[in-house]
Design an enzyme around this catalytic site. Sequence first.
Site, PDB file in Angstrom:
ATOM      1  N   HIS A   1       0.843  -1.198   0.000  1.00 10.55           N
ATOM      2  CA  HIS A   1       0.000   0.000   0.000  1.00 10.55           C
ATOM      3  C   HIS A   1       0.871   1.238   0.000  1.00 10.55           C
ATOM      4  O   HIS A   1       1.796   1.362   0.793  1.00 10.55           O
ATOM      5  CB  HIS A   1      -0.910   0.029   1.234  1.00 10.55           C
TER       6      HIS A   1
ATOM      7  N   ASP B   1     -15.368   3.590   7.683  1.00 13.11           N
ATOM      8  CA  ASP B   1     -14.336   4.544   7.257  1.00 13.11           C
ATOM      9  C   ASP B   1     -14.849   5.443   6.146  1.00 13.11           C
ATOM     10  O   ASP B   1     -14.528   6.629   6.088  1.00 13.11           O
ATOM     11  CB  ASP B   1     -13.067   3.810   6.792  1.00 13.11           C
TER      12      ASP B   1
ATOM     13  N   ARG C   1     -14.718  13.704   8.053  1.00 13.20           N
ATOM     14  CA  ARG C   1     -13.428  14.322   8.411  1.00 13.20           C
ATOM     15  C   ARG C   1     -13.027  15.344   7.359  1.00 13.20           C
ATOM     16  O   ARG C   1     -12.484  16.408   7.672  1.00 13.20           O
ATOM     17  CB  ARG C   1     -12.338  13.235   8.533  1.00 13.20           C
TER      18      ARG C   1
ATOM     19  N   SER D   1      -7.848   4.679   9.548  1.00 11.80           N
ATOM     20  CA  SER D   1      -8.524   4.714   8.255  1.00 11.80           C
ATOM     21  C   SER D   1      -7.784   3.832   7.236  1.00 11.80           C
ATOM     22  O   SER D   1      -8.377   2.979   6.573  1.00 11.80           O
ATOM     23  CB  SER D   1      -8.585   6.175   7.780  1.00 11.80           C
TER      24      SER D   1
ATOM     25  N   LYS E   1      -8.786  -0.578   6.086  1.00 16.30           N
ATOM     26  CA  LYS E   1      -9.019  -1.026   4.710  1.00 16.30           C
ATOM     27  C   LYS E   1      -8.008  -2.104   4.314  1.00 16.30           C
ATOM     28  O   LYS E   1      -8.347  -3.094   3.665  1.00 16.30           O
ATOM     29  CB  LYS E   1      -8.944   0.173   3.756  1.00 16.30           C
TER      30      LYS E   1
HETATM   31  N1  URA Z   1      -5.872   8.057   3.293  1.00 14.56           N
HETATM   32  C1  URA Z   1      -6.846   7.347   3.894  1.00 14.56           C
HETATM   33  O1  URA Z   1      -7.320   6.351   3.359  1.00 14.56           O
HETATM   34  N2  URA Z   1      -7.299   7.758   5.099  1.00 14.56           N
HETATM   35  C2  URA Z   1      -6.818   8.854   5.719  1.00 14.56           C
HETATM   36  O2  URA Z   1      -7.268   9.162   6.810  1.00 14.56           O
HETATM   37  C3  URA Z   1      -5.810   9.591   5.083  1.00 14.56           C
HETATM   38  C4  URA Z   1      -5.349   9.172   3.867  1.00 14.56           C
END
Ligand code: URA
Length: 433
Positions: A80, A159, A166, A181, A185
Amino acid sequence: MINIIRKKRDGGKLSRQDIERFVAGIVDGTIPDYQASALLMAIYFSGLDKEEAFLLTDAMKRSGDVADLSAINGIKVDKHSTGGVGDSTTMVVGPLCAANGVPVAKMSGRGLGFTGGTIDKLESIPGFKTTLSSEEFKNIVNTVGLSVIGQSEHIAAADKKLYALRDVTATIENIGLITSSIMSKKLASGSDAIVLDVKFGSGAFMKTKEDARELAEWMVEIGKMSGKKTAAFITDMTEPLGNNVGNTLEVIGAIEVLKGKGAERLRELSINLAGYMIFAGGKASDFEEGKAMAKKSIEDGSGLAKFREFVAAQGGNPEVTEDYSLFPQAKQNRELSIKKAGYVTSINAEEVGRAAQLAGAGRAKKEDSIDPAAGIVLHKKVGDYVESGEPLATIYADTDLQMSQALIAMMGAFNIEEAAPEETALVLDVIGE
Ligand code: URA
């Protein structure tokens, strides 16, 4: 909720029960946005400790689908990146891992703003499908060793809602929230080990080395607390990684690296990440051996052969690797040059990303469509000498408006000075096992 908000407002620690209640209420809609926003702001000011971040990550992971990859043989390793400009490493790293027997079952996203997304890039290959059934996805990983699909809408459902909140309440920039966050994932995507590429610089989400290191440490810690082997690279994104920025252009840039040519920095980072993934996947005894195996798969063509197999398995035309005219083509192209000689001392990655976006390669809003052929090819990188009037970049776009907007954005991206810049490291550090 009032008690939970008050507790965090006053600097207290949230319990497992508080966090579970919050995440469940976000998903089922019983917590109104004003209370969720108040808690997010309280977290922004009071912070989360690592235990709270772990509990939030875990609850968010379970708030949607959790992929079951047990039908795929071997140690599945995921990569990632926190997002950058001209970063097409997935398309290099995936085939290099698969060529060395490390299965990669990857869910990727689309681009937004100045950063690109792997799914958009792959879709520029004629015929390539990024939506597959779960069976097809697992079959391709088992037979080819690599499959990449779009991230399901149902991954980490909490999320999705929280990130949108957010975004409009100025509460993105909190280390605990960012970590949960991203990691919720990743953990829901089901791989056995995770290799993170945390970037710093103008073209990255984290602007400084210190912030990138802090995020890397948090993510590695939460990954370990979740029982997954996790490591994080801290890498430079002050200039675009590859020479090509834009969807088709970045696929071509990745193919060039797999052919043993292409951009030096893209090649270096890809070998590092693939080397670590080969090690984490149990096919190399250490990181150095993993890197040597990745390098060899470029030299002997097995990485490129894997890329072609992967493209064909997902319905794409593998002949694109031998004939780039099979890709969508932009209507116009224009060279950028400046009447100044000297060394390129910096190339602002964010500005190049924005220029590519203005040329049509990226989206300002999630709903926008993109032009697969649009983007920028850089002819000079940091440290290169440039004669006055020599081409610095070529811009590809369809309309006159896109071309002129991209050209203006690119004008400010290059810094040229008399003295050569100091060399900087691309990979600053690796954190984790
Ligand atoms: N990328 C994400 O997936 N979440 C965040 O909070 C910041 C960047």
